[in-house]
Structures are given as structure tokens and as C-alpha cells.
Design a protein around this motif. Structure first.
Motif, mmCIF file in Angstrom:
data_model
loop_
_atom_site.group_PDB
_atom_site.id
_atom_site.type_symbol
_atom_site.label_atom_id
_atom_site.label_comp_id
_atom_site.label_asym_id
_atom_site.label_seq_id
_atom_site.Cartn_x
_atom_site.Cartn_y
_atom_site.Cartn_z
ATOM 1 N N ALA A 128 70.376 59.822 56.735
ATOM 2 C CA ALA A 128 69.673 59.957 58.020
ATOM 3 C C ALA A 128 69.207 58.734 58.409
ATOM 4 C CB ALA A 128 68.593 60.953 57.739
ATOM 5 N N ASN A 129 69.095 57.649 57.287
ATOM 6 C CA ASN A 129 68.495 56.403 57.685
ATOM 7 C C ASN A 129 69.557 55.201 58.078
ATOM 8 O OD1 ASN A 129 66.194 57.166 56.599
ATOM 9 N ND2 ASN A 129 66.421 56.389 54.464
ATOM 10 N N ILE A 130 70.691 55.861 58.412
ATOM 11 C CA ILE A 130 71.849 55.068 58.915
ATOM 12 C C ILE A 130 71.746 55.133 60.623
ATOM 13 C CG2 ILE A 130 74.115 54.226 58.727
ATOM 14 C CD1 ILE A 130 74.435 55.686 56.200
ATOM 15 N N SER A 131 71.970 53.920 61.217
ATOM 16 C CA SER A 131 72.097 53.869 62.645
ATOM 17 C C SER A 131 73.849 53.773 62.848
ATOM 18 C CB SER A 131 71.380 52.848 63.443
ATOM 19 O OG SER A 131 71.591 51.663 62.841
ATOM 20 N N HIS A 132 74.529 54.429 63.729
ATOM 21 C CA HIS A 132 75.729 54.265 64.010
ATOM 22 C C HIS A 132 76.155 53.515 65.427
ATOM 23 C CE1 HIS A 132 76.444 56.900 60.579
ATOM 24 N NE2 HIS A 132 75.405 57.440 60.718
ATOM 25 N N HIS A 133 77.035 52.750 65.409
ATOM 26 C CA HIS A 133 77.190 51.862 66.578
ATOM 27 C C HIS A 133 78.796 51.887 66.549
ATOM 28 C CE1 HIS A 133 73.108 50.747 66.382
ATOM 29 N NE2 HIS A 133 73.420 50.531 65.086
ATOM 30 N N TYR A 134 79.214 51.583 68.038
ATOM 31 C CA TYR A 134 80.767 51.317 68.040
ATOM 32 C C TYR A 134 80.982 50.235 69.119
ATOM 33 C CZ TYR A 134 80.845 54.304 72.253
ATOM 34 O OH TYR A 134 80.800 54.758 73.441
ATOM 35 N N ASP A 157 77.888 50.454 44.207
ATOM 36 C CA ASP A 157 76.536 51.177 44.298
ATOM 37 C C ASP A 157 75.738 49.884 44.280
ATOM 38 O OD1 ASP A 157 74.404 52.620 44.344
ATOM 39 O OD2 ASP A 157 74.566 53.590 42.618
ATOM 40 N N VAL A 158 75.675 49.598 45.480
ATOM 41 C CA VAL A 158 74.896 48.135 45.647
ATOM 42 C C VAL A 158 73.824 48.460 46.486
ATOM 43 C CG1 VAL A 158 74.739 45.614 46.162
ATOM 44 C CG2 VAL A 158 76.912 46.779 45.108
ATOM 45 N N ASN A 159 72.286 48.019 46.060
ATOM 46 C CA ASN A 159 71.290 48.294 47.030
ATOM 47 C C ASN A 159 71.229 47.064 47.921
ATOM 48 O OD1 ASN A 159 70.701 50.810 45.971
ATOM 49 N ND2 ASN A 159 69.355 50.182 44.505
ATOM 50 N N ASN A 160 70.310 47.440 48.968
ATOM 51 C CA ASN A 160 69.908 46.271 50.071
ATOM 52 C C ASN A 160 71.118 45.834 50.715
ATOM 53 O OD1 ASN A 160 67.370 46.447 48.971
ATOM 54 N ND2 ASN A 160 67.874 44.781 47.430
ATOM 55 N N LEU A 161 72.167 46.708 51.144
ATOM 56 C CA LEU A 161 73.295 46.251 52.063
ATOM 57 C C LEU A 161 72.760 46.643 53.567
ATOM 58 C CD1 LEU A 161 76.444 47.294 50.121
ATOM 59 C CD2 LEU A 161 75.197 45.056 50.189
ATOM 60 N N ALA A 162 72.745 45.909 54.235
ATOM 61 C CA ALA A 162 72.260 45.963 55.686
ATOM 62 C C ALA A 162 73.101 46.723 56.470
ATOM 63 C CB ALA A 162 71.649 44.630 56.290
ATOM 64 N N PHE A 163 74.701 46.528 56.252
ATOM 65 C CA PHE A 163 75.451 47.011 57.319
ATOM 66 C C PHE A 163 76.759 47.352 56.660
ATOM 67 C CE2 PHE A 163 76.137 42.444 57.205
ATOM 68 C CZ PHE A 163 77.564 42.526 57.072
ATOM 69 N N VAL A 164 77.482 48.037 57.356
ATOM 70 C CA VAL A 164 78.937 48.245 57.150
ATOM 71 C C VAL A 164 79.538 48.047 58.384
ATOM 72 C CG1 VAL A 164 80.582 50.251 56.478
ATOM 73 C CG2 VAL A 164 78.455 49.993 55.264
ATOM 74 N N ILE A 165 80.691 47.392 58.086
ATOM 75 C CA ILE A 165 81.555 47.299 59.610
ATOM 76 C C ILE A 165 82.929 47.982 59.333
ATOM 77 C CG2 ILE A 165 83.017 45.731 61.046
ATOM 78 C CD1 ILE A 165 80.613 43.640 60.431
ATOM 79 N N GLY A 204 66.568 54.755 49.878
ATOM 80 C CA GLY A 204 65.534 54.927 51.025
ATOM 81 C C GLY A 204 65.566 53.725 52.002
ATOM 82 N N LYS A 205 66.350 52.827 51.843
ATOM 83 C CA LYS A 205 66.329 51.762 52.864
ATOM 84 C C LYS A 205 67.364 52.126 54.080
ATOM 85 C CE LYS A 205 65.250 47.940 50.233
ATOM 86 N NZ LYS A 205 64.802 48.701 48.915
ATOM 87 N N THR A 206 66.963 51.389 55.419
ATOM 88 C CA THR A 206 67.858 51.592 56.449
ATOM 89 C C THR A 206 68.840 50.635 56.490
ATOM 90 O OG1 THR A 206 66.470 50.040 57.773
ATOM 91 C CG2 THR A 206 65.776 52.503 57.760
ATOM 92 N N GLY A 207 70.062 51.183 57.218
ATOM 93 C CA GLY A 207 71.236 50.235 57.477
ATOM 94 C C GLY A 207 72.029 50.769 58.683
#
Length: 373
Positions: free
Chosen positions: A218-224, A310-318, A340-343
């Protein structure tokens, strides 16, 4: 009143080990699975994402059911990557810190010399944690006997299959036929997993599903972003330019595509490297180490290679392209927003692929926003 591990039936010595690891309140899957698994009288299917506390959910009941006086292997845990195998083995060891009798768990995985692992297995071993390929080597050479196990755990079963371990798994499952109970954990239930369930597990297996609605974190925002094939690389360059110190992963469908994109972006001066299926374990480890210790800012990966990142603190996935299969989207985007972080998850699509986005919104119950640069 919150449920405690004691309420679930976990022994005081294990609880003492948990306290030291700051694990005080059971997660949803632990609360539902532990009482069932402690009985160990049935097969079990747990549908849950990574990061829900699965290791303790199956690990604590296994440890509590081991008879330390008996020297043979009593439980086998299979997992897709050596990273995950090592993680599970470490956790089991920490859980048992205050147990009266030592319980021995050994790790079996590729990328380490066989004879080193063999030496360890020749000592007293109660639990084997393994990747399927290496374990099968040992079984077929007659070096490991898993005929007497009473519990078999398949952790991240869908990942094991998508990494190509299907035949190995079938062979291992055949070797352990008998009185063992099978506990299967998976984030998704593709057809191949259903086949394993039908073939090797009891029809009355108990099934527990955790938070089906929050399949994608739920902490992920999805964009295209709508673009053209020619413009994709340019688009990625512009996205990375905006990133400052943020770190992330770019997913590419093919090995060749991944290597080509890596070369291009390296040429543009980005701190980036690539994980793909043809790499030796040694090279993979080197790239992963650099990414983990932040000397690399970005990683390019194919779907198969992404397992176990499994790496923490990744801000985004493209997503350079949308994945072939819907569950890959869940796995890919789940690499960000950990602990618990957002991405953000950003998909590059070409015109005509909007319907794929709509289908994913519906099936995965997530909301995509269009983004323009």
C-alpha cells in the motif's frame, strides 16, 4: 488484548530469543499459521507477500517440533535464492539462542564449494535450508538423505518456479514422499503452483490468505508514462536526472535489452550496473554488494534476476516495459517501499498499452496515475 507468542503456543525459551530480536507481537500470518503448524498434522498453504513475517511463522513451529536428541534431518526448507536461504538459516539460529538443546540448521546453496557444505552436513543436522538445484545435486550423489523428514517447507514457491526450478522441485518432492507434511508459502497462486498442490499435497490442506486486497504494498504509488519505443531511453535518462540521491531499479524484459540499456546509461555517466541470467554467481554477488552498500546508485535487472533483491531505501522502480505476467508486476514493484517506507513504481508504455494498465488496475486493485515529464 493483543495476542502474544505465548498465547499461540510458543515455548518460553523461543520467546526469550524473539524478545532479544525485538519481535514481541505476532504478525497476521504468524497469528494464523503458528497454532495450526505447531500441531504438524496437516498440509498447509499460506498466501502472503514477502515482509509479512513468514520465516517466524514456519520457523518457530519447526524448531519447536524438532527432537534434538535424534540426529537425522527432520525438516527441509526450500527457498529460491541463496540470499534468502542464508537469511532463514540466520534467523533460525537466533531464535534458538536460549533453547536447552542445540538445534542445528545447515544451509545448502550454489555459489559455495560443495565440499565445504558437505563437511557441515556430515555433522549433526536437524534442519536443512536449501535452494533446489544444489540440494538435488547432493541427493542424487547420495550425500544427503531427506527420506525421514517430517516437515517440508516451500518458501516463496512462485519465485522458485519462475526461476526455473520446476523440475528440481518435482524431483525433490518425489524423494520425500511418505509421512511428511508440506507447508507451502507463496505470494501468488499461478497454475504451476496449483499443480504442485494437487500432486504432492493433501486435498484437506489448510489454506490461509493474508490481506488479499493489499497484494501490492500500500505504500507504493503507481504511475505510467506514455512514450514511444525510440523515446524510452531518453525518458529513463530524464527520470534518473531528476532523482538526485534516490536509488532504484529499472526492470527490462530481456537479457540483451538489460545489457544494452546498462551500456547506454553507463555511457551517460550514471552509477549503474546490471543483473541478468547469464552472469556467474560471483559477478552477481559483486554487483549486489555494490548496490547494497550504495556504491552503485541504480540497478538494471531482468525479472528472473530480481528474485531475492532485498534492499531497503529504494525510492523507485522503473519498468522499461510492462512485465509478461501480472504477478511479476507485484514482485517488481515490491522491491521499493520496503520496511514501512514509501516508493514509486513507474511504467513506460507505448500507445495501445493503456488497456494493460486498466487490466492491472482491476486485477491488482491498485490505482495508476498518468505522469508527464
Amino acid at each position: 488484548m493483543e495476542t502474544t507468542f505465548f498465547d499461540l503456543g510458543i515455548s518460553k525459551s523461543l520467546i526469550k530469543g524473539l524478545k532479544e530480536l525485538n519481535i514481541k507481537t505476532p504478525t497476521q500470518i504468524q497469528e494464523q499459521a503458528i497454532p495450526v503448524l505447531l500441531k504438524n498434522d496437516n498440509d498447509f498453504i499460506g498466501l502472503a507477500q514477502t515482509g509479512t513475517g513468514k520465516t517466524a511463522a514456519f520457523g518457530l513451529p519447526i524448531l519447536q517440533n524438532i527432537n534434538p536428541k535424534k540426529e537425522h534431518v527432520q525438516a527441509l526448507i526450500l527457498a529460491p535464492t541463496r540470499e534468502l536461504v542464508q537469511q532463514i538459516q540466520k534467523q533460525l539460529f537466533k531464535f534458538t539462542k536460549y533453547c536447552d538443546d542445540a538445534i542445528f540448521a545447515e544451509g545448502v546453496y550454489g555459489g559455495e564449494k560443495m565440499d565445504i557444505q558437505l563437511k557441515r552436513l556430515q555433522r549433526k543436522t536437524h534442519i536443512i535450508v536449501a535452494t533446489p538445484g544444489r540440494l538435488l545435486d547432493f541427493i542424487e550423489r547420495g550425500e544427503v538423505d531427506i527420506k525421514q523428514i517430517n516437515t517440508l517447507v516451500l518458501d516463496e514457491a512462485d519465485e522458485m518456479l519462475s526461476m526455473g526450478f520446476k523440475e528440481d522441485l518435482n524431483k525433490i518432492l518425489k524423494y520425500t514422499k511418505g509421512s511428511r507434511h508440506t507447508w507451502l508459502f507463496s505470494a501468488t497462486m499461478p497454475e504451476e503452483i496449483q499443480k504442485i498442490v494437487k500432486t504432492y499435497m493433501s486435498p484437506n490442506a489448510i489454506q490461509i490468505e493474508i490481506d488479499k486486497n493489499s497484494l501490492v504494498n500500500a505504500n507504493i504509488s503507481h504511475h505510467y508514462i506514455v512514450t514511444s519505443i525510440k523515446e524510452k531511453v531518453n525518458m529513463i535518462t530524464r527520470l534518473l536526472d531528476k532523482c538526485n540521491d534516490d536509488r532504484g531499479i529499472i526492470f527490462v524484459r530481456t537479457k540483451a535489452g538489460a545489457m544494452q540499456l546498462t551500456e547506454t546509461l553507463k555511457g551517460e555517466g550514471f552509477s549503474i550496473d546490471c543483473l541478468q541470467g547469464d552472469m556467474q554467481q560471483k559477478e552477481r554477488d559483486k554487483v549486489m554488494r555494490a548496490f547494497k552498500n550504495e556504491s552503485l546508485q541504480y540497478l538494471i535487472s531482468t525479472d528472473v534476476s530480481a528474485r531475492g533483491i532485498d534492499v531497503n531505501n529504494l525510492a523507485f522502480v522503473i519498468h522499461h516495459q510492462l512485465p509478461d505476467q501480472m504477478e511479476y508486476y507485484t514482485h517488481r514493484s515490491g522491491r521499493t517501499a520496503r520496511a514501512g517506507k514509501t516508493g514509486a513504481s513507474i511504467a513506460l508504455i507505448i500507445s495501445g498499452e493503456e488497456q494493460d494498465i486498466q487490466k492491472m488496475q482491476k486485477d491488482l486493485d491498485i490505482k495508476f496515475k498518468q505522469m508527464t515529464l
